[in-house]
Write an enzyme that holds these catalytic residues in place. Structure first.
Site, mmCIF file in Angstrom:
data_model
loop_
_atom_site.group_PDB
_atom_site.id
_atom_site.type_symbol
_atom_site.label_atom_id
_atom_site.label_comp_id
_atom_site.label_asym_id
_atom_site.label_seq_id
_atom_site.Cartn_x
_atom_site.Cartn_y
_atom_site.Cartn_z
ATOM 1 N N GLU A 167 -8.000 0.485 2.232
ATOM 2 C CA GLU A 167 -7.913 1.198 0.965
ATOM 3 C C GLU A 167 -6.831 2.265 0.961
ATOM 4 O OE1 GLU A 167 -12.078 2.133 -0.110
ATOM 5 O OE2 GLU A 167 -12.004 0.059 -0.825
ATOM 6 N N ILE A 220 -1.655 -3.473 4.957
ATOM 7 C CA ILE A 220 -1.257 -4.009 3.643
ATOM 8 C C ILE A 220 0.271 -4.092 3.581
ATOM 9 C CG2 ILE A 220 -1.236 -3.509 1.159
ATOM 10 C CD1 ILE A 220 -4.095 -2.391 1.482
ATOM 11 N N THR A 276 -1.238 0.586 7.887
ATOM 12 C CA THR A 276 -0.023 -0.228 7.831
ATOM 13 C C THR A 276 -0.264 -1.705 7.513
ATOM 14 O OG1 THR A 276 -0.252 -0.206 10.242
ATOM 15 C CG2 THR A 276 1.490 1.143 9.286
ATOM 16 N N GLY A 326 -8.525 -15.746 0.146
ATOM 17 C CA GLY A 326 -8.259 -14.912 -1.032
ATOM 18 C C GLY A 326 -8.718 -13.473 -0.849
ATOM 19 N N LYS A 386 -1.607 9.108 -2.831
ATOM 20 C CA LYS A 386 -1.616 9.522 -1.427
ATOM 21 C C LYS A 386 -0.218 10.028 -1.061
ATOM 22 C CE LYS A 386 -1.985 7.607 3.237
ATOM 23 N NZ LYS A 386 -2.067 6.371 4.041
ATOM 24 N N GLU A 389 -2.679 4.364 10.767
ATOM 25 C CA GLU A 389 -1.544 4.704 9.896
ATOM 26 C C GLU A 389 -1.488 3.794 8.670
ATOM 27 O OE1 GLU A 389 0.709 7.080 9.585
ATOM 28 O OE2 GLU A 389 0.478 8.254 11.399
ATOM 29 N N THR A 430 -7.166 -9.510 0.312
ATOM 30 C CA THR A 430 -5.977 -8.800 -0.196
ATOM 31 C C THR A 430 -4.705 -9.531 0.218
ATOM 32 O OG1 THR A 430 -7.242 -6.788 0.218
ATOM 33 C CG2 THR A 430 -4.973 -6.504 -0.444
ATOM 34 N N ALA A 431 -4.685 -10.049 1.459
ATOM 35 C CA ALA A 431 -3.471 -10.727 1.934
ATOM 36 C C ALA A 431 -3.210 -11.984 1.106
ATOM 37 C CB ALA A 431 -3.610 -11.074 3.409
#
Ligand SMILES: Cc1cc2nc3c(=O)[nH]c(=O)nc-3n(C[C@H](O)[C@H](O)[C@H](O)COP(=O)(O)OP(=O)(O)OC[C@H]3O[C@@H](n4cnc5c(N)ncnc54)[C@H](O)[C@@H]3O)c2cc1C
Length: 498
Positions: free
Chosen positions: A50, A341, A339, A14, A79, A337, A16-17
């Site tokens: 983040e 998330i 990437t 559990g 952003k 970069e 972020t993914a």
């Protein structure tokens, strides 16, 4: 067709993914499947991650997320770009913004026109012709309905997880707290059949999503999927991270500042700043990294810097048997970069699109893996570009980056651009032509020739066209509020009850 219909999906982990996968499957497939997520609070999450890219907004739209609610819940800011400092040479600075540069035409993207004008001494800086580029540079932002800016967010990873958990539970996802002790597999097929928790609870499923982070309990622990190491191209393998109080104006960009053995980030949120010092342990000790990090940040750390270890590479298969790996369990491309998330959000979106309702079929797995692999390799190439295209020779780390060989796919891209100015986005590539051109030229790869679309324009005509574009952007940006002003108006503070 193999196996039985897929009715029960179990998400292991559990972070972020895991919660992105849960929110997406809950929302997209709703009553068609039963989704359960298992996580262990005691183990916790990696707690970084983040900075995002604009595709996060598409994902949020699919989930029906209200932007104001999201911004309030996750301490998020906007952003527009990443500002790269000291990359090709110490003292260099360039911006990779999310917008389009100039005005492109079907025959040739804008940078060909700019190169022609530059060769005749008529062009300003490439960045003068980018709306997002200029807005980022000047700390300006305007979002909400009808915003013309292409943007992403900076967010608090822990709060984002909680926010997604609430969405997931509303969409019917069940959460089970507990530590996964063992994984059961079918003796013949090797398919995972159940997760056994320390508590003795057994969770059965038809399809499992491995979101257990670097532990990769299912895809590696149980299935031994195998690892493809990319650290010879991307050798940073550690980061020390902390937070600081907000300092100075709230700029709508991530800073990526190269140092002798890697780079450091600065990510501004509404009420604090995230900081990290990324380095390669082959070239720098943990103690030295920590010391340099604390000296480099602009105010005292809010907590003792925390060390995170990682390796850049990928599992040989993203989807193996009845396990789909998402997030850090599937691999990791170092965070330059931002990437990661994106990769699991597109990963779960693809899974929902190719969902194996009637059984897990190898042809479906092959298709999924081919798509995931293509995108990942192009992202890998894009990140390697920042290291390879450098003139820095001040440390062994940078000398080795200059000298390293790169994947053929990247070498061909660099050659093509250097010789002819052609850059491209193939189907399934994440980064657009404008991203490639900003980074290629920002890293000092200047084309030797270009499309002659602007060659027939007289000097006055070409100068006028570019000046008009630049002036337009400058005037539009001047009229925008600062990011802080925009956030204040967009998220008014709640009025005290009378
Ligand atoms: C230094 C660094 C910087 C990064 N910066 C960015 C960035 O700017 N942008 C970006 O997009 N990405 C970034 N990332 C990547 C990003 O942090 C991750 O992709 C994201 O946090 C997802 O992590 P995860 O959910 O896969 O793993 P984790 O957060 O590690 O979650 C793993 C989950 O599995 C659970 N778990 C593990 N073992 C068990 C067990 N035995 N039983 C039960 N539960 C278990 C844990 O409790 C946890 O819930 C960064 C990563 C690193 C390392």
């Amino acid at each position: 067709m193999m196996g039985k219909p897929v009715k029960k999906v179990v998400i292991a982990g559990g972070g972020t993914a895991g919660w992105c996968a849960a929110a997406a499957l809950g929302r997209f497939l709703g009553p068609l499947v039963d989704v359960t997520l298992v996580e262990s609070e005691e183990i916790g999450i990696v707690g970084v991650g983040e900075s995002t890219i604009p595709t996060v907004r598409t994902f949020h739209n699919f989930l029906g997320i209200d932007e104001r609610e999201f911004l309030r819940a996750t301490n998020a800011t906007y952003k527009l770009a990443i500002v790269f400092e000291n990359w090709a040479r110490d003292g260099d600075r360039y911006i990779h913004s999310f917008g389009e540069m100039g005005v492109s035409n079907w025959l040739a993207p804008f940078h060909h026109v700019w190169l022609e004008a530059r060769s005749r001494g008529l062009a300003g800086d490439f960045g003068d012709y980018g709306f997002e580029y200029q807005a980022a540079e000047q700390g300006k932002f305007q979002g909400g309905e009808g915003s013309r800016l292409s943007y992403a967010y900076h967010l608090d990873a822990v709060l984002y997880g909680r926010f997604l958990r609430t969405l997931s539970e509303k969409a019917g996802v069940k959460r089970i707290e507990g530590r996964i002790a063992t994984v059961d597999q079918d003796a013949q097929s090797g398919f995972v059949t159940a997760l056994n928790l320390d508590s003795g609870q057994r969770i059965e499923g038809d399809l499992f999503i491995d979101c257990t982070g670097f532990r990769a309990l299912l895809t590696e622990g149980a299935l031994k999927t195998g690892w493809e190491d990319w650290s010879h191209w991307l050798p940073t393998d550690r980061a020390v991270v902390t937070q600081t109080e907000s300092q100075g104006p709230l700029m709508p960009y991530t800073r990526a500042i190269a140092h002798g053995e890697g780079w450091r980030w600065r990510i501004p949120l509404q009420t604090r700043t995230g900081n990290g010092y990324v380095y390669s342990s082959q070239y720098l000790s943990d103690d030295d990294a920590r010391e340099r990090f604390v000296a480099a940040i602009d105010s005292p750390p809010l907590f003792e810097p925390r060390l995170i270890r990682y390796q850049t590479g990928t599992r040989r298969l993203t989807w193996n048997k009845n396990v789909v790996a998402l997030g850090l369990s599937s691999g990791f491309i170092e965070p330059l970069e931002s990437t990661s998330i994106h990769l699991f959000q597109i990963g779960v979106t693809r899974l929902a699109q190719l969902f194996p309702f009637d059984g897990i079929d190898p042809v479906l797995i092959d298709r999924y893996n081919a798509m995931a692999r293509h995108e990942l390799e192009r992202v890998r190439d894009f990140v390697i570009l920042h290291y390879k295209a450098t003139e820095r020779d001040d440390t062994a780390f940078w000398r080795d980056r200059q000298a390293m060989s790169v994947p053929d796919t990247l070498a061909a891209r660099i050659d093509l651009f250097r010789e002819t100015a052609h850059a491209y986005q193939e189907s399934g590539d994440l980064f657009r032509v404008d991203s490639w051109t900003q980074v290629l030229m920002g890293q000092r790869i200047m084309p030797k020739s270009w499309h002659r679309i602007a060659a027939t324009m007289r000097d006055a005509q070409l100068a006028q066209a570019l000046d008009a574009l630049k002036g337009n952007i400058a005037r539009t940006v001047a009229a925008l509020p600062t990011q802080a002003q925009f956030i204040e108006s967009y998220l008014p503070a709640p009025q005290p009850a009378l």
